[in-house]
Scaffold this motif. Sequence first.
Motif: not given
Length: 1143
Positions: A313-322, A365-370, A377-384
């Motif tokens: 989780l910490e690594q994923l949050k850092e990657e999202i922030h980056f 967090l997984l959806m935030d990363w996606v 790429y100007n793409k918005k993901v709304e669901n899985f």
Amino acid sequence: MSLRAYTARCRLNRLRRTACCLFTSEKMVKAIKKLEIEIENRRLIVRKDKHLWKDIGERQKVLNWLLSYNPLWLRIGLETIYGELISLEDNSDVTGLAMFILNRLLWNPDIAAEYRHPTVPHLYRDGHEEALSKFTLKKLLLLVCFLDHAKISRLIDHDPCLFCKDAEFKASKEILLAFSRDFLSGEGDLSRHLGFLGLPVSHVQTPFDEFDFSVTNLAVDLQCGVRLVRTMELLTQNWNLSKKLRIPAISRLQKMHNVDIVLQILKSRGIQLSDEHGNSILSKDIVDRHREKTLALLWKIVFAFQVDISLNLEQLKEEIHFLKYTHSIKKSMSAVSCRSDAIINKKKDKRNSGFFEQYSENVKLLMDWVNAVCAFYNKKVENFTVSFSDGRVLCYLIHHYHPCYVPFDAICQRTTQTVECTQTGSVVLNSSSESDDSTLDISLKSFDPENTSELHKELLENEKKNFYLVRSAVRDLGGIPAMIHHSDMSNTIPDEKVVITYLSFLCARLLDLRKEIRAARLIQTTWRKYKIKTELKLYEERDKAARIIQSAVINFLTKQQVKRKINATLVIQKYWRRVLAQRKLLMLKKEKLENVQNKAATVIQAIWRRYKAKKYLCKVRAACKIQAWYRCWRARNEYLAVLKAVEIIQGCFYAKRERTRFLKMRASTIIIQRKWRAILSVRMAHEHFLMAKKHRAACLIQAHFRGHKRRQLFLQQKSAVLIIQRHIRAWEAGKCERIKYLELKKSTVILQALVRGWLERRKILEQRAKARLLHFTAAAYYHLSALRIQRAYKVHMSMKNANKRVNSAIYIQRWFRAKLERKRFIEKYYSIIKIEHEVQECMNQKNRAASVIQKAVRHFLLRKRQEKFNSRITKLQALWRGYSWRKKHDCTKIKAIRLSLQMVNREIREEDKLYKRTTLALHYLLTYKHLSAILEALKHLEVVTRLSPRCCENMAQSGAISKIFVLIRSCNRSVPCMEVIRYAVQVLLNVAKYEKTTSAVYDVENCIHTLLELLQMYREKPGDKVADKGGSIFTKTCCLLAVLLKTTNRASDVRSSPKVVDRIYSIYKLTARKHKINAERILNNQKKNSSIGIPFIPETPIRTRIVSRLKPDWVLRRDSIEEITNSLQAIQMVMDTLGIPYQ
């Protein structure tokens, strides 16, 4: 090198570092030093008749022993021991490992080079064989001990078996025993010797370790529950779960027990065990191969553990922030971004913000990363589900981190998500997240169904290509299971659980490789910055040179132009100055003529005016002198009279005004001081009351303070009004007085004029006679008048200065007192605010404490209610199961057994219960001295200690154990005494088997010596039969000694006494000799009776581990053993427990 191979190499390097840290730990280093000392001092030495490097058979034997290890474990051990890398094709390269063992373990090139003969090849000097034997012995022992320690420490994450499944040995101790038996000199148990040096070996590979945990059929392989429990072990890192398993799981109850372990762990983590239809998932459903519920349980496990374990989780949050930071920089630097896009994106975010509230934090967090990656790429993901149906999102994720595996040009953008074929024959954008309120610019006038189907097939083919790109890229990345297929994703709604699980694997894999990607990007960025900086520097130099050239040319042209302008200006100025000079000359001539004429007229006028002025000045001087003397005398007299009157009036007025002001100020000051002192006294008197009611007191103080301020303001306004009124009245009174004064002055002036006229006439008559006297009197009068004026002026100035000083002192006092009052008010105000904050904080703490207590009480009541409810349900289930079982399996025999049990329960007496029998037996044992009563009490105690642990604890607390030892010492070798001793030893053995009461038996004074005396007394009889009392006493005493001394501390204490060891050894030799004689006698009898055909099977000696299998009878174990009746086995068990060798 592919990323799959690179990752495997990185994992192997991490494993090597961990093994190196374990090998270089302080405990291991000390043990290695001790081992080296033992080998150098020849306490551990290879037999001289064994040539490990010459004898091919011995080399092959050692090689086969070492190849019994798992190749991965063997590789890690050899690389760690030798401190070098072994080049192998893979981790299962047994040939490479065998070559390394033969060339580096059983042979050493450095030792060979040191002892090589200088001239004869393959001939070595003396000492070569001994040095090579020491080297091989040291490396071999270190390898075995290190691998045993590494296996116990779980050095490898997936924890494979230490030995191969088809290996000859399954324990490290067995290898050491085999090596010491075949190669070492004067060494019995090598593992015990190494244990003393700090290198113990204890790993034993069990059948459970060799169990095949792979799953090929979900229904059949998961039915026993073993693989599910192993899965939970790996996910929860709780390695004690396998100890609860019932293996092999043959019956239905054993399988349900194993599955219940998994369900209990899931319930303890708060996971709802129900399928999609709300039906509960029970252990019997898994055992009965219910496919849907088995799949539902597996998905529960995946969602509960896999996402949490695979994602950091910490690594994923850092990657999202980056990613967000990088995208913001890219967006700010981009010149194409417009304001409308941002507004649309904000609207979308607001619209979809509440959609993910149903998911856990990890899935969010997984959806935030996606979305953070797809933002590039100007793409918005709304669901899985639908957002991943065309494969573009997965391609974007892989392309962002590894563009070489999924090129952007290879991604098909035209899919069913972006283009939709409508029945009207037009191609429009689909109403997805990235195409809201927009349509394509393409419109087809005629679009028949055939063209529509062809376009749809084309779009589906594009999606298939996207998923093929994803599959090939994932295959190159490695570590990601192939969970998705284009047929399950394209042209349908994908399964949400599959997509989330696949994304978690993909995210973990990509984040695991992000360090290398970031390093490459950092190198590229640095090189680009350097290149840009170099080009920028070159451009700046060129620009600077161009600017210098341009400035030089511009300066040259400017100078030429300025020169031309200057020349033209000089010419114009020359002609203009000539014209000005001519005009000026004419004007000078005219001015000169006018000046001459004016000068002549001025001279004439001046002479005439001077003559007239002299004549008039003489007359004026005479008149002025007369008028001046008269006016001076009259003004002086008037001024003196007026000054005197004014000074008197002003003095009275000023004195009265200042006194009135002082009295009023003094009265107001006294009133204010009295009020303030009264307020202070009231505050000090009611301080405790104010502290008790702080809020109300603060309000009261504020009200008083506001009243005081209002009162002060009112008093100030009142004093100001009084002063204004006083000034107005004084001004009106002064006006009236001035009118009266003017009238009086007028009449006075008239009277004075008359009197002065009379006096002047009189004085004129006497003036000539008294001229000198008048002059003298006038001078004296002037002098006195001047003195009076000076004195009055000085008094006036001193009064004025005094008034100024008094006013300034009063102003300073007023300012200082106001400052003090303000300071006191601020301090009290802050103290009141602080008290209010403290009271508020105290109330908040009380409220929080009350909330916590209420929450705890509610949880406690809810838990109690749930426990009661669960117990009721359990009872109902037990009753129903009993009823159903009875209804299903009930027969006449079982009914008869049940009726007999009910009759026994009805006829049972209170005195037959165990606690009554224990109390009565202890009473008999401690009070009676008759042998029959004591024997009866011991029989009862033997029964209760064999059946109940509580009775063992009561007996240990009653002090009856020391009484039993005293009884044993007082008995002789008669038959009744032997009966008493047999039951007494059995009671002590039952109590000693229970771990909580073992110390109570061992702590009795002279316990060991008493038992040794029993062994010495009854050692002569074999005791193979139960009727033989002596033999039974001997074996039971040996078992009791083994149980008491099975702990290391007690065994070391007894072993430190040489007398005890000698006695045990002498008993063993006598018993062994008798056992040998009996065996020979039986063998002779067998030879005589060989015609009968009954084979003779010799007894095998007992092993050391049997002591740990001596447990109380109420403990149900599969490996529990019956009582030992062989005297040789019994004494060998005692010696093995103490660690005494047989020879």
